[in-house]
Design a protein around this motif. Structure first.
Motif, short mmCIF file in Angstrom:
data_model
loop_
_atom_site.label_atom_id
_atom_site.label_comp_id
_atom_site.label_asym_id
_atom_site.label_seq_id
_atom_site.Cartn_x
_atom_site.Cartn_y
_atom_site.Cartn_z
N HIS A 1 -1.17 -7.01 4.41
CA HIS A 1 -0.85 -5.68 3.88
C HIS A 1 0.46 -5.16 4.46
O HIS A 1 0.74 -5.36 5.63
CB HIS A 1 -1.95 -4.68 4.27
N PHE A 2 1.21 -4.46 3.61
CA PHE A 2 2.39 -3.71 4.03
C PHE A 2 2.32 -2.37 3.33
O PHE A 2 1.98 -2.31 2.15
CB PHE A 2 3.70 -4.37 3.59
N SER A 3 2.69 -1.33 4.04
CA SER A 3 2.86 -0.06 3.34
C SER A 3 4.31 -0.01 2.87
O SER A 3 5.17 -0.72 3.39
CB SER A 3 2.57 1.12 4.26
N THR A 4 4.58 0.82 1.90
CA THR A 4 5.97 0.97 1.46
C THR A 4 6.83 1.46 2.62
O THR A 4 8.01 1.13 2.69
CB THR A 4 6.08 1.93 0.26
N ASP A 5 6.23 2.20 3.58
CA ASP A 5 6.96 2.64 4.77
C ASP A 5 7.47 1.44 5.57
O ASP A 5 8.58 1.46 6.10
CB ASP A 5 6.07 3.48 5.69
N GLY B 1 -5.22 0.46 13.49
CA GLY B 1 -4.97 1.83 13.89
C GLY B 1 -3.54 2.29 13.61
O GLY B 1 -3.22 3.45 13.78
N THR B 2 -2.69 1.37 13.18
CA THR B 2 -1.31 1.74 12.88
C THR B 2 -1.17 2.09 11.41
O THR B 2 -2.03 1.80 10.60
CB THR B 2 -0.33 0.59 13.20
N LYS B 3 -0.06 2.69 11.09
CA LYS B 3 0.27 2.99 9.70
C LYS B 3 1.47 2.16 9.25
O LYS B 3 2.08 2.43 8.23
CB LYS B 3 0.58 4.48 9.54
N ASN B 4 1.83 1.15 10.04
CA ASN B 4 3.01 0.36 9.76
C ASN B 4 2.75 -0.91 8.98
O ASN B 4 3.66 -1.58 8.58
CB ASN B 4 3.70 -0.02 11.07
N GLY B 5 1.52 -1.28 8.82
CA GLY B 5 1.19 -2.54 8.18
C GLY B 5 0.26 -3.30 9.08
O GLY B 5 -0.01 -2.90 10.20
N ALA B 6 -0.29 -4.35 8.59
CA ALA B 6 -1.24 -5.13 9.37
C ALA B 6 -1.03 -6.59 9.06
O ALA B 6 -0.42 -6.93 8.05
CB ALA B 6 -2.67 -4.72 9.02
N SER B 7 -1.52 -7.42 9.91
CA SER B 7 -1.49 -8.84 9.62
C SER B 7 -2.59 -9.11 8.59
O SER B 7 -3.07 -8.20 7.93
CB SER B 7 -1.69 -9.62 10.92
N ASP C 1 0.83 -1.21 0.00
CA ASP C 1 0.00 0.00 0.00
C ASP C 1 0.86 1.25 0.00
O ASP C 1 2.03 1.22 0.37
CB ASP C 1 -0.91 0.01 1.24
N LYS C 2 0.24 2.36 -0.36
CA LYS C 2 0.96 3.64 -0.41
C LYS C 2 1.41 4.05 1.00
O LYS C 2 0.84 3.62 2.00
CB LYS C 2 0.08 4.72 -1.03
N PRO C 3 2.43 4.88 1.08
CA PRO C 3 2.91 5.35 2.39
C PRO C 3 1.79 6.03 3.18
O PRO C 3 0.94 6.71 2.60
CB PRO C 3 3.99 6.37 2.03
#
Length: 170
Positions: free
Chosen positions: A54-58, A40-46, A31-33
């Protein structure tokens, strides 16, 4: 097969068949940054309700940046996949359930016990299939979490992996 100690004091088994099943069915979305996940995080999810991890590029660049030295940067992506796979084992799900009810989140919004257990299971899986785990991932390892019963099975079942073959034992 190996046993994993959950924070409630019980043990769950992780088998080669379970790991192989998750490996064969894992789906990933980058996912996009700055994407906010259900946790609730922006770091990725299980894994979400549709079975997609899901993973963000961050998250991806963050894993590489946290690698202790340049020789481990390439291993960080293998490790990230193993870590997320570990969260989805029966042991990982049981720890998540316990932590959600009883744990305390750190400043980044993660349950320490969840992450240490996933790291320890990921390391055990990587050791068993001949990969070299990261020397010191965020949250570290706990040598008391995993008890090896034996190598999962002496005859590997090969599963294709980008850049080579990952031997998962049935």
């Amino acid at each position: 097969m190996f046993k994993v100690k959950i924070s409630d004091g019980t043990y769950k088994n992780v088998t080669g068949a379970e790991v192989k099943s998750f490996w064969a069915s894992m789906k990933f979305q980058i996912d996009k940054p700055g994407t906010t996940y259900p946790s609730g995080t922006k770091n990725g999810a299980s894994t979400d309700a549709n079975g997609v991890t899901h993973f963000s590029t961050d998250t991806l660049t963050g894993y590489q940046a946290r690698s202790p030295d340049s020789s481990e940067k390439d291993k960080s992506f293998d490790y990230l996949i193993s870590h997320e796979l570990a969260h989805n084992t029966e042991a990982g799900r049981a720890e998540n359930e316990w932590q959600t009810k009883n744990g305390t989140k750190d400043a980044d919004g993660y349950y320490l016990g969840n992450e240490v257990l996933a790291n320890s299971v990921a390391k055990t899986i990587e050791d068993d299939v001949g990969l070299k785990p990261l020397s010191s991932p965020t949250y570290g390892y706990d040598g008391n979490v995993v008890t090896l019963s034996a190598s999962v099975n002496p005859s590997p079942i090969e599963t294709t992996k980008a850049g080579g073959t990952l031997n998962l034992y049935a």
